[in-house]
Design an enzyme around this catalytic site. Sequence first.
Site, PDB file in Angstrom:
ATOM      1  N   ASP A  85     -11.368  12.832  97.455  1.00  0.00           N
ATOM      2  CA  ASP A  85     -11.329  13.126  99.067  1.00  0.00           C
ATOM      3  C   ASP A  85     -11.782  14.586  99.312  1.00  0.00           C
ATOM      4  OD1 ASP A  85      -9.177  11.603  99.660  1.00  0.00           O
ATOM      5  OD2 ASP A  85      -8.358  11.240  97.685  1.00  0.00           O
ATOM      6  N   ASP A 107      -3.493   3.896 100.013  1.00  0.00           N
ATOM      7  CA  ASP A 107      -3.861   5.179  98.633  1.00  0.00           C
ATOM      8  C   ASP A 107      -2.504   5.623  99.268  1.00  0.00           C
ATOM      9  OD1 ASP A 107      -4.784   7.773  98.364  1.00  0.00           O
ATOM     10  OD2 ASP A 107      -5.749   7.757  99.381  1.00  0.00           O
TER      11      ASP A 107
END
Length: 809
Positions: free
Chosen positions: A578, A737
Amino acid sequence: MAKYVIGVDGGTESLRAGVFDAQGRPLAFASSPYPTSYPHPSWAEQSPEDWWTALGAAVRAAVAQAGVSPGDVAAMSVDTTCCTVVALDAEGRPLRPALLWMDMRSARQAAQVAACGAPELRVNGGGGGPVSAEWMVPKALWLKQEEPNTYIAAHWICEYQDYLNYHLTGAMVASVDNVAIRWHGSDGPPLELLRRLGMEELSGKWPQEVLQLGARIGGGLTARAAAHLGLPEGLPVAQGGADAFIGVIGLGVIAPGDMAMLTGSSHLHIGMTDRPLSGKGMFGSYRGAVLPGVHVVEGGQTSTGSAVNWLRRGLMGGAVDYADLNAEAEAVPPGCEGLVCLDHFQGNRTPHTDPLSRGALVGLTLKHTRGHVFRGLVEAVAFGTEAVLEAMRGAGYSPTSLTIAGGATKSELWMQVHADVSNLPLHLTEVPDAPALGCAILAAVAAGLHPDIPTAVKAMVRVSRTITPDPQRHAVYRRLYQERYSKLYPALRPLFHAGHDHAPTPNGAPAVEEGASGQWAAAAAEAGEAARQGRQGEEGGGLPRAIVSPSILAADFACLGDEVERVLAAGADWIHVDMFDGGAIAGGNFTIGPPVVAALRKRAPGAFLDCHLAVQDPAKYVEAVAAAGASSFTFQIEPFLDAHTAQPDAAKRCAAAAAGAAELAAAIRARGMRAAVAVAPATGVEVVMPLADAGAVDMVLFMTVNCGFGGQSFQAQVLDKVAAARRAHPSLTIQVDGGINATTAALAAAAGANAVVAGTAVFLAPEGAAAAIGAIRGALLEHLPRATAAAHAHATLAAVEGAGPAAVL
């Protein structure tokens, strides 16, 4: 008389040799690397022939650099990684590559071992577990069950240590150290354990002679070995053992009541006692693992130096150095004026064995400064060590001193707080390379330079200084420990475990409790093994591939490369990276950039780096992320919608956003990366479907939480969008996610997701990363086929009726 000794440390990536004199002073070091292969996820193998080559190169180089004559070398000894298992024929030739200590293929077998209830398992937390897939018995059981021809043909099943010693001397012997700590053999071969597992024959394949540390092996170097190393034939070879435990000898920790404390991103505690002990909250004791008649106990803290590093780098951006933090913290009184911290940032290994536990700062006021927080973390780590010692004292072990090595020794404050909290003196030694020095000590005993290990330790290990506890500060800390720190974990545990303790597993059974392993772990590992062996469809062939992508946001950033290697070895398919740039799309949060991607690529050259950029202007990162080595570039669709907010017509706004996103996707693909688009929970699926319909993206990611904020709940309503996308595109890679564990992965797969991003569920899983990945993959494999079959049927029906792809939404 020969007066020098050689200590050899066989590590994970290289073999290191050192030349020492009889007083323990190092003259020279040399190392030689060897490769590791990863034939399947969670597998790690090495060639024993590479070890042998590295041994010759490192020893020759060290002797040359030391400037000593080979004839002046009196003896040598070797330590190696523990639980690196080899299968050999009668002449010591390997029948297959060695299973490296980090190889986790035997997770299912480890669960079988833990579930058998044999009395030898008492060294695992008093019988409560866990049993690691790293250890000898699970690996040998894997060979029996999965490679029976190799197992049957094996004349010897032994350790890296035993292989080298056999080729050095011609004698096949085992080290009491390895046997005691990781073969469950503290009281002789674990015959009852083997009987319950139906593998009694393994005791006949193990080396039949177990030697004490420092004992001479056979007749010394054979002619072949002497020529290989450039040393005299017949040179004594002393029995070594597991690297960390030989390092304890190098620190001089050998007498009952002594304890070694090895510090870094975590703390490891290895103590000596004169009687057998076992109990909850500790590992051991291991009888005779270092010296006859001395038992070894073991404990550990998972986040110590890493928690302090989090404060300096994560919260302060590295803008202040440790010297300043130490100076500011020294001005703060003990107890930090009401601030108390919990050091469980990455869970707790001992005494609670709870990976779901977390760090906490309690009692903050506007008066508290960064110096208070820094000192609070240091005190919390010292309190955590006291909790380990308290568990050991409860089992009957009370250390009389701590010999400390590693990162904490750089902080005078930290060492003094440790001494004051524990009320024990802290010793520091002169030679930091403790494993090599430990081997040199064993070699000196085998050569007769010293009569025994205690005498050799006295001559060759020197305490450079001692930090003594202050009685008054100890009294303050004792009260703070009892009244505040020791109450934090019990008070906060219900919050940490909310939604975890009673969550159903894929087979409907209760979740595994602390430290346990059994049928659920075995089933999870079996599902993971099925996936690794290819018993599932491939993309484009009807059933999209099941993909588990651990998010590094849940990893310990102080040792990120190690963490990534660990989950890859445990069976992870991708690594989810991320990247937030401080923009509004991720709530103002900032994480990592392309340099971290580049570092991960260097550390894990073959890994699939699944990069997700929650940034306002993703186009400006394409070149840098590609150059860093990303495999896939996922961007958020929302910035493209924001660019057309002036457009009142929703359909035209979506079309314009899709056109801009398609242009970016083409640029990503042109740089050799897969292109993917992500959708926030509040964004409709209709925005990204034109991209999927046109084949402009390789994957669609649906967020079940908002970007940039931890601790959010899984938003199940997002799965309606997943189901719509799967109906429209039966073979598309669809990723989910946020809030993923085995239970929510099953929900996501039932909706049609074939890829999931799991952070905490993998990095901090109580049953271990391999079992957690297996459980999540098992959930995907169980539920995905039905969703995909339904999607194919729906698409076929739509085509028959002449409907376009949009009609199936």
